[in-house]
Design a protein around this motif. Structure first.
Motif, mmCIF file in Angstrom:
data_model
loop_
_atom_site.group_PDB
_atom_site.id
_atom_site.type_symbol
_atom_site.label_atom_id
_atom_site.label_comp_id
_atom_site.label_asym_id
_atom_site.label_seq_id
_atom_site.Cartn_x
_atom_site.Cartn_y
_atom_site.Cartn_z
ATOM 1 N N PRO A 1 -21.569 18.293 19.968
ATOM 2 C CA PRO A 1 -22.417 19.303 19.309
ATOM 3 C C PRO A 1 -23.818 19.415 19.921
ATOM 4 C CG PRO A 1 -21.318 17.974 17.671
ATOM 5 C CD PRO A 1 -21.061 17.323 18.992
ATOM 6 N N LEU A 2 -24.381 18.280 20.362
ATOM 7 C CA LEU A 2 -25.682 18.337 21.007
ATOM 8 C C LEU A 2 -25.603 19.142 22.299
ATOM 9 C CD1 LEU A 2 -28.647 17.443 21.187
ATOM 10 C CD2 LEU A 2 -27.840 15.417 22.418
ATOM 11 N N GLY A 3 -24.553 18.933 23.072
ATOM 12 C CA GLY A 3 -24.358 19.715 24.294
ATOM 13 C C GLY A 3 -24.197 21.193 23.997
ATOM 14 N N GLY A 4 -23.462 21.517 22.943
ATOM 15 C CA GLY A 4 -23.299 22.915 22.556
ATOM 16 C C GLY A 4 -24.598 23.550 22.109
ATOM 17 N N ALA A 5 -25.403 22.783 21.384
ATOM 18 C CA ALA A 5 -26.701 23.302 20.937
ATOM 19 C C ALA A 5 -27.637 23.536 22.127
ATOM 20 C CB ALA A 5 -27.333 22.342 19.940
ATOM 21 N N LEU A 6 -27.631 22.606 23.077
ATOM 22 C CA LEU A 6 -28.488 22.782 24.256
ATOM 23 C C LEU A 6 -28.028 23.964 25.106
ATOM 24 C CD1 LEU A 6 -29.116 19.104 25.392
ATOM 25 C CD2 LEU A 6 -30.738 20.681 24.362
ATOM 26 N N ALA A 7 -26.723 24.087 25.300
ATOM 27 C CA ALA A 7 -26.208 25.211 26.084
ATOM 28 C C ALA A 7 -26.492 26.540 25.375
ATOM 29 C CB ALA A 7 -24.718 25.050 26.336
ATOM 30 N N GLY A 8 -26.341 26.566 24.055
ATOM 31 C CA GLY A 8 -26.642 27.780 23.298
ATOM 32 C C GLY A 8 -28.121 28.142 23.356
ATOM 33 N N ALA A 9 -28.982 27.132 23.281
ATOM 34 C CA ALA A 9 -30.422 27.383 23.405
ATOM 35 C C ALA A 9 -30.753 27.900 24.799
ATOM 36 C CB ALA A 9 -31.208 26.110 23.109
ATOM 37 N N GLY A 10 -30.028 27.396 25.799
ATOM 38 C CA GLY A 10 -30.239 27.885 27.158
ATOM 39 C C GLY A 10 -29.844 29.338 27.318
ATOM 40 N N VAL A 11 -28.741 29.709 26.697
ATOM 41 C CA VAL A 11 -28.294 31.109 26.776
ATOM 42 C C VAL A 11 -29.292 32.020 26.064
ATOM 43 C CG1 VAL A 11 -26.501 32.721 26.004
ATOM 44 C CG2 VAL A 11 -25.863 30.566 27.067
ATOM 45 N N MET A 12 -29.792 31.589 24.910
ATOM 46 C CA MET A 12 -30.776 32.402 24.205
ATOM 47 C C MET A 12 -32.083 32.495 24.990
ATOM 48 S SD MET A 12 -29.300 33.654 21.661
ATOM 49 C CE MET A 12 -30.675 34.359 20.819
#
Length: 82
Positions: free
Chosen positions: A7-18
């Motif tokens: 989940p931390l990786g998903g949150a970081l990747a999602g923040a990167g996309v935003m």
């Protein structure tokens, strides 16, 4: 451990996309791309360049994807192979 890493990786990747959405600029000034298209029109799209937020976005996406890959690569140890 995977219940925190993935989940931390998903949150970081999602923040990167935003961050990537707001990390591009065109023409003069450091305004967002959407603000500048309304004033310069689509003829200024050829002058697109990346801002500091865009550079940060690449790092966030890379770290997020690396964490998700690492979490999934070792998940079989906790599930017994299933």
């Amino acid at each position: 451990m995977q219940k925190f890493i993935i989940p931390l990786g998903g949150a970081l990747a999602g923040a990167g996309v935003m961050s990537m959405l707001f990390g591009w600029s065109s023409g003069d000034g450091q305004r967002d791309m959407a603000e500048q298209i309304s004033t310069i029109g689509y003829s200024g799209v050829m002058d697109i360049h990346i801002t500091q937020y865009g550079q940060l976005a690449f790092g966030l996406i890379f770290v997020g994807l690396a964490l998700m890959v690492f979490g999934n690569a070792t998940a079989w140890k906790e599930t017994g192979g299933y």
